[in-house]
Design a protein around this motif. Structure first.
Motif, PDB file in Angstrom:
ATOM      1  N   GLY A 192       0.905  -1.044   0.308  1.00 31.31           N
ATOM      2  CA  GLY A 192       0.019  -0.256   0.102  1.00 31.31           C
ATOM      3  C   GLY A 192       0.853   1.202   0.004  1.00 31.31           C
ATOM      4  O   GLY A 192       0.586   2.212  -0.671  1.00 31.31           O
ATOM      5  N   THR A 193       2.032   1.143   0.560  1.00 28.01           N
ATOM      6  CA  THR A 193       2.656   2.508   0.773  1.00 28.01           C
ATOM      7  C   THR A 193       3.521   2.722  -0.514  1.00 28.01           C
ATOM      8  O   THR A 193       3.578   3.976  -0.933  1.00 28.01           O
ATOM      9  CB  THR A 193       4.107   2.188   1.789  1.00 28.01           C
ATOM     10  N   VAL A 194       3.742   1.789  -1.357  1.00 30.63           N
ATOM     11  CA  VAL A 194       4.171   2.056  -2.751  1.00 30.63           C
ATOM     12  C   VAL A 194       3.257   2.104  -3.740  1.00 30.63           C
ATOM     13  O   VAL A 194       3.194   2.996  -4.529  1.00 30.63           O
ATOM     14  CB  VAL A 194       5.493   0.846  -2.972  1.00 30.63           C
ATOM     15  N   ALA A 195       2.281   1.196  -3.737  1.00 27.48           N
ATOM     16  CA  ALA A 195       1.293   1.186  -4.890  1.00 27.48           C
ATOM     17  C   ALA A 195       0.113   2.141  -4.653  1.00 27.48           C
ATOM     18  O   ALA A 195      -0.155   2.755  -5.839  1.00 27.48           O
ATOM     19  CB  ALA A 195       0.405  -0.339  -4.869  1.00 27.48           C
ATOM     20  N   ASP A 196      -0.265   2.831  -3.543  1.00 31.35           N
ATOM     21  CA  ASP A 196      -1.181   3.970  -3.440  1.00 31.35           C
ATOM     22  C   ASP A 196      -0.732   5.013  -4.079  1.00 31.35           C
ATOM     23  O   ASP A 196      -1.534   5.613  -5.087  1.00 31.35           O
ATOM     24  CB  ASP A 196      -1.419   4.109  -2.038  1.00 31.35           C
ATOM     25  N   PRO A 197       0.497   5.733  -3.899  1.00 28.30           N
ATOM     26  CA  PRO A 197       0.837   7.032  -4.487  1.00 28.30           C
ATOM     27  C   PRO A 197       1.058   6.575  -5.975  1.00 28.30           C
ATOM     28  O   PRO A 197       0.984   7.412  -6.975  1.00 28.30           O
ATOM     29  CB  PRO A 197       2.215   7.381  -3.922  1.00 28.30           C
ATOM     30  N   GLY A 235      12.949   7.837  -9.217  1.00 25.98           N
ATOM     31  CA  GLY A 235      13.790   7.784  -8.329  1.00 25.98           C
ATOM     32  C   GLY A 235      13.655   6.899  -7.164  1.00 25.98           C
ATOM     33  O   GLY A 235      14.580   6.483  -6.204  1.00 25.98           O
ATOM     34  N   TYR A 236      12.500   6.322  -6.867  1.00 25.76           N
ATOM     35  CA  TYR A 236      11.983   5.385  -5.708  1.00 25.76           C
ATOM     36  C   TYR A 236      13.132   4.163  -5.936  1.00 25.76           C
ATOM     37  O   TYR A 236      13.539   3.714  -4.829  1.00 25.76           O
ATOM     38  CB  TYR A 236      10.610   5.076  -5.928  1.00 25.76           C
ATOM     39  N   PRO A 237      13.304   3.320  -7.082  1.00 24.16           N
ATOM     40  CA  PRO A 237      14.177   2.432  -6.909  1.00 24.16           C
ATOM     41  C   PRO A 237      15.492   2.634  -6.759  1.00 24.16           C
ATOM     42  O   PRO A 237      16.469   1.905  -6.148  1.00 24.16           O
ATOM     43  CB  PRO A 237      14.190   1.761  -8.479  1.00 24.16           C
ATOM     44  N   PHE A 238      16.030   3.975  -7.011  1.00 23.49           N
ATOM     45  CA  PHE A 238      17.375   4.221  -6.700  1.00 23.49           C
ATOM     46  C   PHE A 238      17.592   4.581  -5.161  1.00 23.49           C
ATOM     47  O   PHE A 238      18.478   4.036  -4.461  1.00 23.49           O
ATOM     48  CB  PHE A 238      17.704   5.562  -7.343  1.00 23.49           C
ATOM     49  N   LEU A 239      16.302   5.253  -4.506  1.00 22.07           N
ATOM     50  CA  LEU A 239      16.464   5.494  -3.017  1.00 22.07           C
ATOM     51  C   LEU A 239      16.110   4.534  -2.300  1.00 22.07           C
ATOM     52  O   LEU A 239      16.568   4.236  -0.894  1.00 22.07           O
ATOM     53  CB  LEU A 239      15.610   6.662  -2.958  1.00 22.07           C
ATOM     54  N   SER A 240      15.297   3.459  -2.723  1.00 26.50           N
ATOM     55  CA  SER A 240      14.438   2.450  -1.544  1.00 26.50           C
ATOM     56  C   SER A 240      15.702   1.257  -1.190  1.00 26.50           C
ATOM     57  O   SER A 240      15.869   1.194   0.019  1.00 26.50           O
ATOM     58  CB  SER A 240      13.503   1.766  -2.471  1.00 26.50           C
ATOM     59  N   PRO A 241      16.419   0.897  -2.031  1.00 29.90           N
ATOM     60  CA  PRO A 241      17.517   0.025  -1.474  1.00 29.90           C
ATOM     61  C   PRO A 241      18.496   0.955  -0.426  1.00 29.90           C
ATOM     62  O   PRO A 241      19.386   0.164   0.145  1.00 29.90           O
ATOM     63  CB  PRO A 241      18.229  -0.203  -2.823  1.00 29.90           C
ATOM     64  N   ARG A 242      18.589   1.819  -0.661  1.00 30.47           N
ATOM     65  CA  ARG A 242      19.349   2.873   0.463  1.00 30.47           C
ATOM     66  C   ARG A 242      18.848   3.065   1.868  1.00 30.47           C
ATOM     67  O   ARG A 242      19.268   3.750   2.692  1.00 30.47           O
ATOM     68  CB  ARG A 242      19.871   4.146  -0.344  1.00 30.47           C
ATOM     69  N   GLY A 243      17.547   2.329   1.776  1.00 29.42           N
ATOM     70  CA  GLY A 243      16.853   2.607   3.206  1.00 29.42           C
ATOM     71  C   GLY A 243      15.822   4.029   3.283  1.00 29.42           C
ATOM     72  O   GLY A 243      14.954   4.047   4.310  1.00 29.42           O
TER      73      GLY A 243
END
Length: 182
Positions: A60-65, A103-111
C-alpha cells in the motif's frame, strides 16, 4: 485487505476512465469525471481504512501513490491530447511524477522510504479536483485551469520537499527505516 483492494481497483479503473473520456467526444465528460472523482475518493478511503484498522502494508505504501500518479498522469495525457489543458501543465505534472517514480528504485535500496507529506496529499487532492472540473466544464473555461495551476504549484512544492528529504538521507548515508525503529 480492503485498503489494498481499493488501490488495485484504482489501477484497474484507469482503462475504464480512458474509455469513458474518449467516448465523451468534444463535450463535457461527465461519466469520466464522476469515475475520476470516485478514484480520488478511493485514494482517501484506502489510506483512512489502512490507518484505522492498522493494516498498513509495504504494498500500500508503494502502490497507493503510484496509482494516483498513473491516474493523474493518464488524465493529463488525455487532456493534453484533446486540447483541454496547456502543454506546460501536462509536462510539469508528468515530469514530476516520472522523477518520483524513477527515483524510488534508486532510493529504496538505500533505506529511504518516501512518506507522503500533507503537502503531497494536498497537491494530489487539488490535482484530482482540478482535472475533474476541467472534464465537466466548457473547453477553455479559465477557473478550473487556475485550480489546476494551484495544484501544480503544490505538487512542485511537494516534489521539492521529497527531493530535499531524499538528498539529506542519501548525503548522510542514513537508513530512514532504522531511524523510526524503537
Amino acid at each position: 485487505m480492503i485498503p489494498n483492494a481499493l488501490t488495485v481497483a484504482r489501477f484497474a479503473a484507469i482503462p475504464v476512465f480512458v474509455w469513458l473520456y474518449l467516448e465523451a467526444g468534444d463535450g463535457a465528460a461527465w461519466g469520466a469525471a464522476i469515475f475520476f472523482a470516485a478514484a480520488a475518493l478511493t485514494d482517501q478511503l484506502d489510506g483512512l481504512l489502512a490507518r484505522r484498522w492498522q493494516v498498513e502494508s509495504r504494498f500500500g505504501t508503494v502502490a497507493d501513490p503510484l496509482a494516483d500518479r498513473l491516474m493523474i498522469g493518464t488524465a493529463a495525457i488525455l487532456m493534453l491530447a484533446t486540447g483541454r489543458i496547456p502543454v506546460l501543465a501536462a509536462i510539469v505534472i508528468l515530469a514530476r511524477d516520472v522523477l518520483l517514480v524513477l527515483g524510488y528504485p534508486f532510493l529504496s535500496p538505500r533505506g529511504f522510504e518516501l512518506e507522503v507529506t500533507f503537502l503531497g496529499k494536498a497537491a494530489t487532492w487539488v490535482l484530482y479536483a482540478a482535472l475533474a472540473l476541467v472534464l465537466v466544464t466548457e473547453e477553455g473555461t479559465a477557473w478550473p485551469l487556475v485550480i489546476l495551476w494551484i495544484g501544480i504549484a503544490l505538487s512542485l512544492g511537494a516534489g521539492v520537499q521529497y527531493g530535499l528529504r531524499a538528498w539529506r538521507y542519501v548525503r548522510a548515508g542514513r537508513d530512514s527505516r532504522a531511524e523510526r525503529e524503537p
